[in-house]
Design an enzyme around this catalytic site. Sequence first.
Site, mmCIF file in Angstrom:
data_model
loop_
_atom_site.group_PDB
_atom_site.id
_atom_site.type_symbol
_atom_site.label_atom_id
_atom_site.label_comp_id
_atom_site.label_asym_id
_atom_site.label_seq_id
_atom_site.Cartn_x
_atom_site.Cartn_y
_atom_site.Cartn_z
ATOM 1 N N GLY A 14 0.839 -1.212 0.000
ATOM 2 C CA GLY A 14 0.000 0.000 0.000
ATOM 3 C C GLY A 14 0.865 1.248 0.000
ATOM 4 O O GLY A 14 1.869 1.303 0.705
ATOM 5 N N ARG A 75 1.378 -5.333 -5.316
ATOM 6 C CA ARG A 75 1.536 -6.487 -4.424
ATOM 7 C C ARG A 75 1.795 -7.668 -5.357
ATOM 8 O O ARG A 75 0.980 -7.953 -6.221
ATOM 9 C CB ARG A 75 0.282 -6.687 -3.564
ATOM 10 C CG ARG A 75 0.082 -5.536 -2.589
ATOM 11 C CD ARG A 75 -0.993 -5.832 -1.552
ATOM 12 N NE ARG A 75 -0.980 -4.829 -0.503
ATOM 13 C CZ ARG A 75 -1.877 -3.853 -0.366
ATOM 14 N NH1 ARG A 75 -2.877 -3.759 -1.201
ATOM 15 N NH2 ARG A 75 -1.789 -2.987 0.619
ATOM 16 N N ASP A 106 4.930 -4.464 6.392
ATOM 17 C CA ASP A 106 5.402 -5.808 6.762
ATOM 18 C C ASP A 106 5.489 -6.789 5.588
ATOM 19 O O ASP A 106 6.406 -7.610 5.534
ATOM 20 C CB ASP A 106 4.610 -6.399 7.932
ATOM 21 C CG ASP A 106 3.116 -6.324 7.733
ATOM 22 O OD1 ASP A 106 2.679 -5.888 6.641
ATOM 23 O OD2 ASP A 106 2.380 -6.716 8.654
ATOM 24 N N THR A 129 3.838 3.174 5.906
ATOM 25 C CA THR A 129 2.454 2.688 5.935
ATOM 26 C C THR A 129 1.622 3.639 6.777
ATOM 27 O O THR A 129 2.084 4.087 7.833
ATOM 28 C CB THR A 129 2.314 1.252 6.499
ATOM 29 O OG1 THR A 129 0.943 1.004 6.842
ATOM 30 C CG2 THR A 129 3.155 0.999 7.733
ATOM 31 N N ILE A 130 0.421 3.923 6.311
ATOM 32 C CA ILE A 130 -0.429 4.829 7.093
ATOM 33 C C ILE A 130 -0.857 4.165 8.401
ATOM 34 O O ILE A 130 -1.290 4.840 9.316
ATOM 35 C CB ILE A 130 -1.671 5.306 6.295
ATOM 36 C CG1 ILE A 130 -2.612 4.142 5.963
ATOM 37 C CG2 ILE A 130 -1.264 6.090 5.065
ATOM 38 C CD1 ILE A 130 -4.011 4.597 5.533
ATOM 39 N N ASP A 131 -0.734 2.828 8.479
ATOM 40 C CA ASP A 131 -1.238 2.106 9.658
ATOM 41 C C ASP A 131 -0.388 2.291 10.917
ATOM 42 O O ASP A 131 -0.859 2.020 12.022
ATOM 43 C CB ASP A 131 -1.328 0.599 9.367
ATOM 44 C CG ASP A 131 -2.252 0.273 8.207
ATOM 45 O OD1 ASP A 131 -3.007 1.166 7.801
ATOM 46 O OD2 ASP A 131 -2.213 -0.872 7.717
ATOM 47 N N ASP A 133 1.864 0.406 12.044
ATOM 48 C CA ASP A 133 1.837 -0.848 12.806
ATOM 49 C C ASP A 133 3.151 -1.631 12.751
ATOM 50 O O ASP A 133 3.144 -2.854 12.903
ATOM 51 C CB ASP A 133 0.674 -1.726 12.305
ATOM 52 C CG ASP A 133 0.806 -2.070 10.831
ATOM 53 O OD1 ASP A 133 1.629 -1.439 10.146
ATOM 54 O OD2 ASP A 133 0.090 -2.964 10.362
ATOM 55 N N ARG A 175 -6.061 -1.889 8.838
ATOM 56 C CA ARG A 175 -6.037 -3.349 8.740
ATOM 57 C C ARG A 175 -6.335 -3.966 10.097
ATOM 58 O O ARG A 175 -7.480 -3.972 10.503
ATOM 59 C CB ARG A 175 -4.705 -3.832 8.158
ATOM 60 C CG ARG A 175 -4.910 -5.124 7.358
ATOM 61 C CD ARG A 175 -3.663 -5.675 6.752
ATOM 62 N NE ARG A 175 -2.918 -4.775 5.926
ATOM 63 C CZ ARG A 175 -2.944 -4.775 4.588
ATOM 64 N NH1 ARG A 175 -3.682 -5.628 3.948
ATOM 65 N NH2 ARG A 175 -2.218 -3.936 3.912
HETATM 66 O O1 F6P Z 1 -1.774 -1.173 4.881
HETATM 67 C C1 F6P Z 1 -2.315 -0.001 4.440
HETATM 68 C C2 F6P Z 1 -3.765 -0.147 4.129
HETATM 69 O O2 F6P Z 1 -4.202 1.127 3.738
HETATM 70 C C3 F6P Z 1 -4.636 -0.717 5.234
HETATM 71 O O3 F6P Z 1 -4.948 0.211 6.213
HETATM 72 C C4 F6P Z 1 -5.818 -1.220 4.463
HETATM 73 O O4 F6P Z 1 -6.455 -2.265 5.123
HETATM 74 C C5 F6P Z 1 -5.200 -1.721 3.193
HETATM 75 O O5 F6P Z 1 -3.987 -1.003 3.032
HETATM 76 C C6 F6P Z 1 -6.068 -1.532 1.973
HETATM 77 O O6 F6P Z 1 -5.391 -2.065 0.892
HETATM 78 P P1 F6P Z 1 -5.821 -2.001 -0.647
HETATM 79 O O7 F6P Z 1 -4.923 -1.027 -1.294
HETATM 80 O O8 F6P Z 1 -5.561 -3.382 -1.151
HETATM 81 O O9 F6P Z 1 -7.257 -1.596 -0.708
#
Ligand code: F6P
Length: 326
Positions: A14, A75, A106, A129-131, A133, A175
């Site tokens: 992401g 990904r 991660d 990562t915006i999370d 985590d 997430r």
């Molecule tokens: O890990 C970053 C994140 O934005 C999470 O907060 C979220 O669950 C996920 O990516 C969403 O991913 P995608 O880009 O596959 O919609």
Amino acid sequence: MYEVKCIGILTSGGDAPGMNAAIRAITRTAIYHGIAVKAIYRGYRGLITNEITDFKTQSVSNIIQQGGTILKTARCMEFKTPEGRKQAHDNMVAAGIDALVVLGGDGTFTGARIFGQEYSIPIVGVPCTIDNDLFGTDYTIGYDTALNTIIQCVDKIRDTANSHERLFFIEVMGRDAGFLALNSALASGAEAAIIPEIVTAVDQLEELIENGFRKSKNSSIVIVAESDITGGALGVAERLKKEHPEYDARVSILGHVQRGGSPTAADRILASRLGSAAIDALLDEQRSIMVGIVNDEIVYVPFNKAIKDEKELNRSVLDILRILSI
Ligand code: F6P
């Protein structure tokens, strides 16, 4: 003992605001130290499909303020296979790259750990990562910008919530981590945060009802972290409708707006420091580590720890939230 002559940079997983500021810092610090830079497009996939080009100092001009990633991201399932990684390694060697700097979370570092071990390549990770985590760093690049985006949205929703005297469940990303939910709740003056970390310990919705939320107020805002366990804001609202039909709640899912936008000053500074630290780490002969920041000091965290150890939320923030929402 090894000497790095040429690095490859990639962004994977992401995206996060501030990735471009980090790409700029990595590129320019490397060139400053006489190290050549190659840009790899679309993460590990680009390493497999050979999307590699030379980067000069000008290649990263005018990007510090841009959200997203100029390198694109993906990904990549193929990189999870030995065949995919062999192709990636062959392309890397052909391009003359002898070390990698990878930007992501991660998933990105899991791939880097395996690849680095398999082919004995020095790899340094930059936490994006915006999370927020990742274990071993107080902050990840992108988190502060996402928090600011969330509170701007919540402020707007609060206007209409107030006019209609309504209860709103606002879902934010994360997430499996509640950092964004908890701290955006505190910063936006929300009533409460429903976060995955304490979902099994307490019934957060029941607790809210018992505390009589909305009794003395015109409107209520509850921030809900996305989660498979609670079903996110929709799941919580559905439960409320069934168990307490007297409430008329609305749901707002903020979604990917949280991942975009120009990075805040805090994220640009963090990205510039960590990007520069990634090159220092390579010059320091580090490998298979993430650069992080703890108490304003740069630290090196083995990929293993950054990925596997759990970063703890500061739970005292939940108590403050409870007190401030009386
Ligand atoms: O890990 C970053 C994140 O934005 C999470 O907060 C979220 O669950 C996920 O990516 C969403 O991913 P995608 O880009 O596959 O919609």
